[in-house]
Design a protein around this motif. Structure first.
Motif, PDB file in Angstrom:
ATOM      1  N   VAL B  41       0.437  -8.442   8.378  1.00 26.82           N
ATOM      2  CA  VAL B  41      -0.724  -9.222   7.946  1.00 26.82           C
ATOM      3  C   VAL B  41      -0.283 -10.671   7.842  1.00 26.82           C
ATOM      4  O   VAL B  41       0.577 -10.999   7.034  1.00 26.82           O
ATOM      5  CB  VAL B  41      -1.229  -8.700   6.588  1.00 26.82           C
ATOM      6  N   GLU B  42      -0.863 -11.528   8.679  1.00 33.15           N
ATOM      7  CA  GLU B  42      -0.303 -12.865   8.795  1.00 33.15           C
ATOM      8  C   GLU B  42      -1.363 -13.954   8.627  1.00 33.15           C
ATOM      9  O   GLU B  42      -2.381 -13.935   9.316  1.00 33.15           O
ATOM     10  CB  GLU B  42       0.322 -13.003  10.179  1.00 33.15           C
ATOM     11  N   GLU B  43      -1.097 -14.883   7.735  1.00 30.53           N
ATOM     12  CA  GLU B  43      -2.005 -16.014   7.616  1.00 30.53           C
ATOM     13  C   GLU B  43      -1.603 -17.053   8.659  1.00 30.53           C
ATOM     14  O   GLU B  43      -0.464 -17.068   9.107  1.00 30.53           O
ATOM     15  CB  GLU B  43      -1.925 -16.596   6.205  1.00 30.53           C
ATOM     16  N   PHE B  44      -2.542 -17.870   9.059  1.00 33.11           N
ATOM     17  CA  PHE B  44      -2.208 -18.886  10.078  1.00 33.11           C
ATOM     18  C   PHE B  44      -3.011 -20.156   9.840  1.00 33.11           C
ATOM     19  O   PHE B  44      -3.972 -20.170   9.059  1.00 33.11           O
ATOM     20  CB  PHE B  44      -2.435 -18.316  11.488  1.00 33.11           C
ATOM     21  N   PHE B 244      -7.307  -3.068   9.262  1.00 34.86           N
ATOM     22  CA  PHE B 244      -6.921  -4.448   8.974  1.00 34.86           C
ATOM     23  C   PHE B 244      -6.327  -4.653   7.581  1.00 34.86           C
ATOM     24  O   PHE B 244      -5.856  -5.730   7.273  1.00 34.86           O
ATOM     25  CB  PHE B 244      -8.129  -5.375   9.142  1.00 34.86           C
ATOM     26  N   HIS B 245      -6.449  -3.648   6.747  1.00 32.25           N
ATOM     27  CA  HIS B 245      -5.923  -3.850   5.387  1.00 32.25           C
ATOM     28  C   HIS B 245      -5.278  -2.566   4.889  1.00 32.25           C
ATOM     29  O   HIS B 245      -5.817  -1.482   5.125  1.00 32.25           O
ATOM     30  CB  HIS B 245      -7.057  -4.277   4.443  1.00 32.25           C
ATOM     31  N   PRO B 246      -4.143  -2.653   4.222  1.00 38.03           N
ATOM     32  CA  PRO B 246      -3.418  -1.451   3.783  1.00 38.03           C
ATOM     33  C   PRO B 246      -4.260  -0.525   2.908  1.00 38.03           C
ATOM     34  O   PRO B 246      -3.997   0.677   2.853  1.00 38.03           O
ATOM     35  CB  PRO B 246      -2.244  -2.010   2.964  1.00 38.03           C
ATOM     36  N   ARG B 247      -5.230  -1.074   2.213  1.00 41.65           N
ATOM     37  CA  ARG B 247      -6.013  -0.214   1.326  1.00 41.65           C
ATOM     38  C   ARG B 247      -7.425   0.062   1.837  1.00 41.65           C
ATOM     39  O   ARG B 247      -8.260   0.595   1.117  1.00 41.65           O
ATOM     40  CB  ARG B 247      -6.064  -0.826  -0.077  1.00 41.65           C
ATOM     41  N   ALA B 248      -7.652  -0.306   3.095  1.00 41.07           N
ATOM     42  CA  ALA B 248      -8.999  -0.112   3.627  1.00 41.07           C
ATOM     43  C   ALA B 248      -9.227   1.357   3.959  1.00 41.07           C
ATOM     44  O   ALA B 248      -8.312   2.070   4.345  1.00 41.07           O
ATOM     45  CB  ALA B 248      -9.177  -0.959   4.874  1.00 41.07           C
ATOM     46  N   SER B 249     -10.454   1.808   3.801  1.00 47.61           N
ATOM     47  CA  SER B 249     -10.738   3.194   4.130  1.00 47.61           C
ATOM     48  C   SER B 249     -11.247   3.343   5.561  1.00 47.61           C
ATOM     49  O   SER B 249     -11.416   4.441   6.052  1.00 47.61           O
ATOM     50  CB  SER B 249     -11.756   3.762   3.147  1.00 47.61           C
ATOM     51  N   ARG B 250     -11.503   2.233   6.200  1.00 47.13           N
ATOM     52  CA  ARG B 250     -12.043   2.278   7.561  1.00 47.13           C
ATOM     53  C   ARG B 250     -11.135   1.587   8.557  1.00 47.13           C
ATOM     54  O   ARG B 250     -10.404   0.664   8.221  1.00 47.13           O
ATOM     55  CB  ARG B 250     -13.367   1.509   7.621  1.00 47.13           C
ATOM     56  N   ALA B 251     -11.275   2.064   9.805  1.00 42.79           N
ATOM     57  CA  ALA B 251     -10.654   1.323  10.907  1.00 42.79           C
ATOM     58  C   ALA B 251     -11.785   0.913  11.845  1.00 42.79           C
ATOM     59  O   ALA B 251     -12.878   1.467  11.769  1.00 42.79           O
ATOM     60  CB  ALA B 251      -9.650   2.199  11.619  1.00 42.79           C
ATOM     61  N   PHE B 252     -11.540  -0.036  12.741  1.00 39.72           N
ATOM     62  CA  PHE B 252     -12.580  -0.507  13.651  1.00 39.72           C
ATOM     63  C   PHE B 252     -12.089  -0.495  15.092  1.00 39.72           C
ATOM     64  O   PHE B 252     -10.888  -0.619  15.354  1.00 39.72           O
ATOM     65  CB  PHE B 252     -12.996  -1.931  13.278  1.00 39.72           C
ATOM     66  N   LEU B 264      -0.322 -10.570  17.789  1.00 39.37           N
ATOM     67  CA  LEU B 264      -0.527 -11.750  16.943  1.00 39.37           C
ATOM     68  C   LEU B 264      -2.007 -11.911  16.581  1.00 39.37           C
ATOM     69  O   LEU B 264      -2.349 -12.192  15.428  1.00 39.37           O
ATOM     70  CB  LEU B 264      -0.028 -12.999  17.680  1.00 39.37           C
ATOM     71  N   ALA B 265      -2.870 -11.703  17.563  1.00 44.65           N
ATOM     72  CA  ALA B 265      -4.308 -11.864  17.310  1.00 44.65           C
ATOM     73  C   ALA B 265      -4.763 -10.903  16.220  1.00 44.65           C
ATOM     74  O   ALA B 265      -5.489 -11.289  15.282  1.00 44.65           O
ATOM     75  CB  ALA B 265      -5.099 -11.631  18.587  1.00 44.65           C
ATOM     76  N   LEU B 266      -4.332  -9.645  16.307  1.00 41.51           N
ATOM     77  CA  LEU B 266      -4.735  -8.667  15.291  1.00 41.51           C
ATOM     78  C   LEU B 266      -4.130  -9.014  13.927  1.00 41.51           C
ATOM     79  O   LEU B 266      -4.767  -8.849  12.882  1.00 41.51           O
ATOM     80  CB  LEU B 266      -4.329  -7.261  15.720  1.00 41.51           C
ATOM     81  N   SER B 267      -2.886  -9.502  13.938  1.00 43.59           N
ATOM     82  CA  SER B 267      -2.267  -9.897  12.669  1.00 43.59           C
ATOM     83  C   SER B 267      -3.050 -11.023  12.007  1.00 43.59           C
ATOM     84  O   SER B 267      -3.226 -11.049  10.791  1.00 43.59           O
ATOM     85  CB  SER B 267      -0.833 -10.386  12.898  1.00 43.59           C
ATOM     86  N   HIS B 268      -3.506 -11.953  12.828  1.00 44.45           N
ATOM     87  CA  HIS B 268      -4.302 -13.058  12.275  1.00 44.45           C
ATOM     88  C   HIS B 268      -5.630 -12.553  11.706  1.00 44.45           C
ATOM     89  O   HIS B 268      -6.059 -12.984  10.639  1.00 44.45           O
ATOM     90  CB  HIS B 268      -4.558 -14.112  13.353  1.00 44.45           C
ATOM     91  N   ALA B 269      -6.258 -11.654  12.426  1.00 40.03           N
ATOM     92  CA  ALA B 269      -7.516 -11.089  11.912  1.00 40.03           C
ATOM     93  C   ALA B 269      -7.247 -10.360  10.601  1.00 40.03           C
ATOM     94  O   ALA B 269      -8.013 -10.472   9.636  1.00 40.03           O
ATOM     95  CB  ALA B 269      -8.130 -10.150  12.929  1.00 40.03           C
ATOM     96  N   ALA B 270      -6.131  -9.618  10.554  1.00 33.76           N
ATOM     97  CA  ALA B 270      -5.799  -8.887   9.331  1.00 33.76           C
ATOM     98  C   ALA B 270      -5.499  -9.843   8.182  1.00 33.76           C
ATOM     99  O   ALA B 270      -5.748  -9.530   7.014  1.00 33.76           O
ATOM    100  CB  ALA B 270      -4.598  -7.970   9.581  1.00 33.76           C
ATOM    101  N   GLY B 271      -4.984 -11.032   8.529  1.00 37.99           N
ATOM    102  CA  GLY B 271      -4.636 -12.011   7.494  1.00 37.99           C
ATOM    103  C   GLY B 271      -5.828 -12.383   6.622  1.00 37.99           C
ATOM    104  O   GLY B 271      -5.677 -12.742   5.459  1.00 37.99           O
ATOM    105  N   TYR B 272      -7.038 -12.278   7.170  1.00 37.26           N
ATOM    106  CA  TYR B 272      -8.216 -12.647   6.390  1.00 37.26           C
ATOM    107  C   TYR B 272      -9.217 -11.507   6.317  1.00 37.26           C
ATOM    108  O   TYR B 272     -10.418 -11.687   6.454  1.00 37.26           O
ATOM    109  CB  TYR B 272      -8.826 -13.931   6.976  1.00 37.26           C
ATOM    110  N   SER B 273      -8.692 -10.323   6.118  1.00 43.82           N
ATOM    111  CA  SER B 273      -9.552  -9.149   5.955  1.00 43.82           C
ATOM    112  C   SER B 273      -9.397  -8.564   4.563  1.00 43.82           C
ATOM    113  O   SER B 273      -9.666  -7.387   4.344  1.00 43.82           O
ATOM    114  CB  SER B 273      -9.210  -8.084   7.004  1.00 43.82           C
ATOM    115  N   GLY B 274      -8.962  -9.391   3.631  1.00 45.79           N
ATOM    116  CA  GLY B 274      -8.677  -8.867   2.298  1.00 45.79           C
ATOM    117  C   GLY B 274      -9.650  -9.327   1.230  1.00 45.79           C
ATOM    118  O   GLY B 274      -9.359  -9.284   0.038  1.00 45.79           O
TER     119      GLY B 274
END
Ligand SMILES: Nc1ncnc2c1ncn2[C@@H]1O[C@H](COP(=O)(O)OP(=O)(O)OP(=O)(O)O)[C@@H](O)[C@H]1O
Ligand SMILES: [Mg+2]
Lengths: 543, 334
Positions: B41-44, B244-252, B264-274
């Motif tokens: 999970v990466e902020e950018f 996108f998030h370790p505690r999320a109950s869904r995937a997409f 990298l793109a997915l990490s960036h998306a995950a960075g702001y899925s919290g």
């Protein structure tokens, strides 16, 4: 939305013409938008950190054009754009969109302003029209509807709108007026300010009614002793608009104050009957007095043994007559102002000239005060009735009654004199100004005859609901606001002003100082008062 | 309906939704444990753009439908919203005969395309296509603003584009994204991807359940390209499942024009899925959804204005009303 079609006339329209590009960014200030709801209630939202108060007035700037809706805040709630309970969920600690959390404001429409004039709104503002706190300028339409008796300034929430004076209309004053407040919230202060403005009108020759103030507490003439409060005599620049009568030896010695006297011959049995709770036998006897004695001498006769005997001869019980006789003796003994001379003709003349007449009766008992007020009011009514019949032109008259619940409580019998004025006075140009801490004790029907209500802080719910029930203008939605009024803050509902106006009443002492200094600086002969009337109102100087 | 009948329906649903055996799923789809890649999970520093659109029926005259269509995007820097840009907000009047005049000017102005051919069966969905086109235009406009390293999220799938009417438009968008060095991801809120032989079973949900078993409390992604699922993603577009998030109950389901830099793109998306508002879903898309949505009140008001305008145009109110689809009358009487 301007265009509702995607058919293009030109062969190759520009990209701009084909789209509706619109950007809202984080710097955009107004997130206040109308979002619902109907003609009776508007709802809009404001950022959650913004402070909004019940009673505040907001303007809705209609998207469709040059029309502005005004609405008064009734209620405030927490809300957010995202439905669900996410903002209370335990996992929810990392909020991204603070600006999506807001307060939802429910507001009552007051009307709309179109081309500078105000009217009731028959439609709703366009959805998403922007909303902002109404500012001084936007209130300027109110100047046009204000009258000539200035009492304070417009208040928006707890903020005073400096530029907009609140002023009652002289020509609404024969319609009765009520001043309501829990003790200490500013009734007397209001009356003094009101009287001061009336004095100004009278001094300038613009007065259209005389104001009678009977003051049993001795606070209007010079203010309260020792305290910093002032009285009407301190308003020297307009002293020609004031006439004072006093029973107090010290006050009488002031040059502008006359001694108050009432001639025994002016008293009639009806004035006595106002004062006590009489049995029906006693009441019968009182009513017979007119018939048995000559109206000029009844007062002496009923106190003499021969007179008492005459009444007994007429078939009334001896005890009954003795009680009447004794009570009258006590009354006369207590009220040294009953003499051969009378001030009443002068009082009435001053009222007819449109002056403020102050009857100062400090330390007088409740009963004596009512007695005096009863006599003066009756004489005023008789005089105004007679003149109406003769077709003579004269100014209207407003009679002030403190603790009005004593005499306007409804019910039968003894105290109906003031109720008669309340019911019939208008025909003859006589109005009542009832002051009370307990409007709930005033007869509902009488209350509904009051066309001007000055409501200061009222802590009792029953008092508030009584006013809501009977007011000419709808006050039902203002419950919370009335409950939260601070000292000197008022809601004024009156004819000719289109909605109940929130006001901050001037502090009398400030008002006197400002009136005096403005007049003092100007040209006394030429321009007196003219500048003041031009609007803008007075600005208090700081202590 | 009888209890018994409901019970049967419930059983049939359960049979499809419940993942009884991980092994069966893995065997049927060909997914292995090693296919699940942990996602850092990466902020950018860059901007996140999120594109969405919506439509709402205003009036239906059977032969033509008036729909309000809105499209646009929101822009975030990190967790901070920067702006919302509406690009299209207009009533579209769907008419099977004249649609070309409405679509073609847009195709030409924004994608340089001169043709658009819809199959007979596609004409029923003119409004949907028009909205889709407006979303692609919004994507293209967002790309004009974006810089190298920015992230562009689209609400919806990008796969199987070759067969669809806007293949050309998407081609243009993909190459623009590549030119500008912007990562483009299409993230679907719903997905019909399924697995199984006799009955359809939800692929994304079951992949998510398996993911939780294999990589508990972690964000991860999984490429679905070579797996045995239905329909098989086609063309050059790559498809993934991502949590996108370790505690999320869904995937997409996530589509990307190519596999380059997907990690990298997915990490960036995950960075702001919290965010608390939408844990496990890229927050910018959540916001875009809300900002572009058209409320029912708004639709009702517009319908009122439209009727007013019709009156002014010389069409009597009852003429307008008698031509309305009878559904409109029935439903408005409810
Ligand atoms: N508008 C005002 N601005 C500032 N101070 C005020 C205002 N009105 C009243 N006050 C102050 O509040 C105090 C009480 O006011 P006032 O005597 O007028 O109240 P009241 O309602 O007549 O009380 P009571 O029931 O005792 O007669 C006074 O000290 C007065 O100076
Ligand atoms: Mg008082």
């Amino acid at each position: 939305m301007e265009r509702i079609s995607t058919q293009f006339k030109e062969a190759s329209p520009s990209r701009e013409a084909m789209l509706d590009q619109r950007t809202v960014d984080a710097t955009a200030k107004s997130t206040h938008r109308i979002i619902s709801r109907n003609v009776r209630e508007y709802q809009f939202i404001v950022p959650y950190k913004e402070r909004v108060e019940v009673g505040e007035i907001f303007s809705v700037h209609d998207i469709r054009g040059d029309i502005e809706f005004l609405a008064r805040v009734l209620d405030i709630e927490h809300d957010s754009n995202y439905s669900g309970n996410w903002d209370t969920a335990l996992r929810g600690v990392d909020f991204y969109d603070q600006e999506q959390i807001f307060n939802r404001i429910k507001a009552e429409p007051l009307g709309c302003v179109e081309n500078g004039s105000f009217k009731k709104a028959r439609t709703i503002p366009t959805k998403f029209s922007s909303v902002s706190q109404t500012s001084g300028d936007e209130f300027s339409f109110l100047r046009k509807v204000m009258g000539d008796i200035e009492v304070g300034r417009l208040r928006n929430g707890s903020q005073v709108v400096e530029d907009i004076p609140v002023a009652l209309h002289s020509d609404a004053m024969d319609h009765h007026m009520g001043v309501f407040a829990t003790t200490g919230m500013g009734k007397s202060n209001f009356m003094k300010v009101f009287a001061a403005s009336c004095m100004r009108l009278a001094a300038d020759g613009n007065s259209s009614f005389g104001l009678l103030v009977v003051d049993p507490h001795g606070e209007y003439l010079k203010g309260t002793k020792g305290g910093r409060s002032k009285g009407l005599v301190h308003l020297k620049s307009f002293s020609s608009g004031l006439a004072c009568y006093s029973t107090d030896r010290e006050n009488r010695s002031m040059p502008q104050v006359e001694e108050l006297s009432v001639a025994a011959g002016e008293i009639d049995p009806g004035d006595i009957s106002v004062l006590y709770d009489w049995s029906s036998a006693q009441r019968d006897a009182l009513e017979a007095i007119d018939r048995v004695f000559d109206s000029a001498s009844w007062l002496d006769e009923i106190q003499s043994p021969t007179g008492i005997a005459r009444m007994v001869e007429e078939g009334f019980g001896e005890n009954t007559i003795n009680v009447i006789s004794r009570r009258i003796k006590t009354l006369l003994g207590r009220n040294s102002y009953i003499q051969n001379r009378s001030s009443i003709p002068n009082i009435i003349r001053n009222l007819k000239e449109g002056k403020v007449v102050l009857v100062d009766i400090p330390r007088m008992s409740d009963r004596s005060e009512l007695f005096l007020l009863s006599i003066i009011s009756r004489r005023i009514m008789d005089e105004y009735k007679r003149e109406l019949a003769s077709g003579e032109e004269r100014r209207a008259c407003l009679i002030t009654i403190e603790e009005a619940q004593r005499v306007l409580g409804g019910g039968s019998g003894s105290i109906s004199r003031f109720e008669t004025i309340a019911r019939e006075g208008r025909k003859f140009g006589v109005g009542l100004c009832a002051i009370t801490q307990q409007p709930k004790l005033i007869d509902k029907q009488l209350l509904s005859q009051f066309n001007t209500l000055v409501i200061l802080g009222l802590s009792d719910r029953n008092d508030r609901s009584r006013l809501e029930e009977s007011a000419k203008q709808d006050l039902s939605s203002m419950e919370i606001e009335i409950q939260t009024l601070e000292k000197g803050e008022a809601i004024i509902s009156t004819l000719k002003i289109p909605f109940p106006v929130p006001a901050k009443i001037h502090r009398f002492e400030d008002y006197v100082r400002t009136l005096s200094s403005e007049v003092g600086e100007g040209d006394l002969l030429m321009g007196r008062g003219a500048d003041l009337r031009r609007g803008g109102g007075f600005r208090p100087t700081m202590d | 309906m009888e209890r018994k009948a409901l019970e049967e329906v419930a059983l049939a649903i359960k049979e499809r939704l419940k993942l009884e055996s991980s092994e069966q799923f893995m065997e049927a789809t060909g997914i292995e444990k090693s296919d699940y890649k942990p996602l850092t999970v990466e902020e950018f520093d860059g901007l996140t753009f999120a594109v969405d659109g919506s439509n709402l029926s205003i009036c239906d005259w059977s032969i033509a439908q008036a729909n309000l269509i809105r499209a646009g995007y929101v822009v975030y820097r990190g967790k901070a919203w920067q702006r919302t840009k509406t690009t299209f907000d207009r009533i579209f009047l769907a008419d099977r005969r004249s649609y070309r005049d409405q679509f073609l000017p847009y195709m030409k102005a924004f994608f340089g395309l001169d043709t658009l051919a819809l199959k007979e069966t596609e004409l029923d969905r003119l409004t949907t296509y028009f909205r889709e086109m407006q979303e692609y235009i919004a994507l293209s406009l967002a790309l004009d603003e974006a810089r190298k390293g920015d992230l562009l999220l689209y609400d919806g799938g990008l796969s199987q584009w070759k067969e669809r009417p806007f293949g050309g438009a998407l081609d243009a968008i993909f190459s623009k994204a590549e030119e500008r060095g912007v990562s483009l991801l299409g993230i679907s809120k719903s997905s019909t991807l399924s697995w199984g032989e006799e009955i359809s079973r939800p692929f994304i949900q079951h992949a998510a359940i398996l993911g939780e078993r294999l990589l508990p409390e972690k964000a991860w992604y999984l490429e679905v390209g070579e797996k045995r699922i239905d329909p098989r993603p086609g063309g050059a577009v790559r498809s993934y499942v991502a949590r996108f998030h370790p505690r999320a109950s869904r995937a997409f389901r996530v589509d990307a024009p190519s596999g380059d830099g997907i990690d990298l793109a997915l990490s960036h998306a995950a960075g702001y899925s919290g965010s608390a508002e939408s844990l496990g879903y890229p927050h910018a898309l959540f916001r875009a959804h809300h900002e572009m949505r058209i409320g029912r009140d708004e639709g009702a008001l517009l319908r009122l204005f439209l009727m007013e305008e019709l009156g002014r145009s010389g069409l009597e109110l009852d003429e307008a009303e008698v031509s309305l689809d009878y559904h409109e009358i029935l439903d408005s009487c409810l």
